[in-house]
Design an enzyme around this catalytic site. Structure first.
Site, PDB file in Angstrom:
ATOM      1  CB  SER A   1      -0.044   2.077   4.589  1.00  0.00           C
ATOM      2  OG  SER A   1       1.192   2.077   3.909  1.00  0.00           O
TER       3      SER A   1
ATOM      4  CE  LYS B   1       4.637   7.086   8.991  1.00  0.00           C
ATOM      5  NZ  LYS B   1       3.989   6.274  10.039  1.00  0.00           N
TER       6      LYS B   1
ATOM      7  CE1 TYR C   1      -4.316   0.775  -0.486  1.00  0.00           C
ATOM      8  CE2 TYR C   1      -3.770   2.602   0.978  1.00  0.00           C
ATOM      9  CZ  TYR C   1      -4.609   2.005   0.070  1.00  0.00           C
ATOM     10  OH  TYR C   1      -5.771   2.638  -0.297  1.00  0.00           O
TER      11      TYR C   1
ATOM     12  CD  GLU D   1       2.487  10.619  -2.587  1.00  0.00           C
ATOM     13  OE1 GLU D   1       2.089   9.877  -1.640  1.00  0.00           O
ATOM     14  OE2 GLU D   1       1.705  11.258  -3.300  1.00  0.00           O
ATOM     15  N   GLY D   2       6.036   8.304   0.654  1.00  0.00           N
ATOM     16  CA  GLY D   2       7.118   8.029   1.613  1.00  0.00           C
ATOM     17  C   GLY D   2       7.953   6.856   1.114  1.00  0.00           C
ATOM     18  CG  HIS D   3       6.288   2.933   1.024  1.00  0.00           C
ATOM     19  ND1 HIS D   3       4.944   3.151   1.222  1.00  0.00           N
ATOM     20  CD2 HIS D   3       6.707   2.188   2.065  1.00  0.00           C
ATOM     21  CE1 HIS D   3       4.563   2.562   2.340  1.00  0.00           C
ATOM     22  NE2 HIS D   3       5.608   1.961   2.879  1.00  0.00           N
TER      23      HIS D   3
END
Ligand code: PAF
Length: 285
Positions: free
Chosen positions: A185, A148, A32, A35-37
């Site tokens: 997510s 995070k 899922y 933009e962080g991933h």
């Protein structure tokens, strides 16, 4: 981009890349993707090859947690990985990763006990175990994790050092929505009202930053103001709001560049986390 589901397929491909002397960047995820991933994958492009894993790791969830409802969208995840230039997507099934009654775990004391470890006592054992397994399968030169999950990042760095794992760990900055909410997510669980309330995490971190900028040096006062601010929103329930040393994850009373404000708050039933490292506080808008 190739998508594979078995460990033997990954190993075949990795062995070919290693034989050709190519460097491998690895981004482990639970899917899922947001933009962080995406920022981790983009950073991993500094290697010759990029592997992303998508595996919803059952052993890092307690029985009362959200394993069964965790959001999934493999098609969208594949499209994002492909668009960002990943070379290989590894999506194993639980049975590919864990034999029945799998009895072996990687565990750690100290760093895992405070913050999320307090409310999720088996979580980091599950994370350390799956990350070790993934490292053994993928054999990356460099692996990328988001800041995070600051406690997870510190734990993985410690594990890699303690167990002499031959991989470099890179922590990447938190990616936020325009209004400051950290990408997650789990944000997809939030109703419209909850999405608005979820901003208390970011605003509480801004409050801490502003208090420090105006000369407040007493961390207990800052924490108590952050808690009052969060608790004033009726949809919130605080798991923790703490100031810790970012290297040890132990509570601190000292403000220095390693001081980390760490927050976990339930917004309705959704548990969200966020944090701010003092040395990076100027970067918050
Ligand atoms: O951060 C995550 O998404 C997970 O904890 C990880 C590192 C992929 C292990 O399952």
């Amino acid at each position: 981009m190739k998508v594979v589901k078995t460990i033997s397929e990954v190993r075949n491909i990795i062995n070919q890349w290693k034989t050709s002397g190519l460097s491998i960047g690895f981004v482990p995820t639970m899917g899922y993707l947001h933009e962080g991933h995406g920022s981790l994958i983009t950073q991993a492009k500094e290697n010759d090859k990029v592997i992303v894993s998508i595996f919803l790791n059952p052993i890092q969830f307690a029985p009362n947690e959200d394993l069964s409802s965790y959001p999934k969208d493999l098609k969208k995840d594949c499209a994002l990985c492909e668009s960002l230039g990943a070379d290989l997507l590894f999506c194993p099934s639980p049975s590919e990763m864990y034999a029945k009654d799998f009895p072996t775990y990687v565990d750690m004391s100290g760093l895992t006990e405070n913050l999320c470890g307090n409310s999720r006592p088996t979580h980091f054992r599950g994370v350390c175990t799956v990350v070790t397994k993934l490292f053994n399968i993928v054999k990356p030169d460099v692996a990328y994790f988001g800041q995070k999950d600051a406690q997870q990042l510190a734990i993985i760095k410690q594990m890699v050092t303690d167990l002499n794992m031959d991989v470099q760990i890179i922590g990447c900055p938190i990616v936020r929505e325009d209004d400051g909410l950290a990408k997650s997510s789990r944000n997809s669980y939030l109703s419209k009202e909850e999405r608005q309330s979820a901003l208390v995490l970011y605003h509480a971190l801004l409050l801490a930053r502003n208090l420090i900028k105006h000369g407040e040096t007493n961390l207990s006062h800052i924490i108590s103001k952050m808690k009052d601010y969060i608790a004033a929103d009726p949809l919130t329930s605080i798991d923790y709001v703490d100031a810790v040393n970012a290297l040890t994850m132990q509570n601190t009373h000292t403000i220095d560049s390693n001081t980390l404000f760490a927050i976990a708050v339930y917004i309705g039933k959704t548990r969200l986390i966020d944090n701010l490292l003092i040395s990076e506080m100027e970067e918050l808008s």
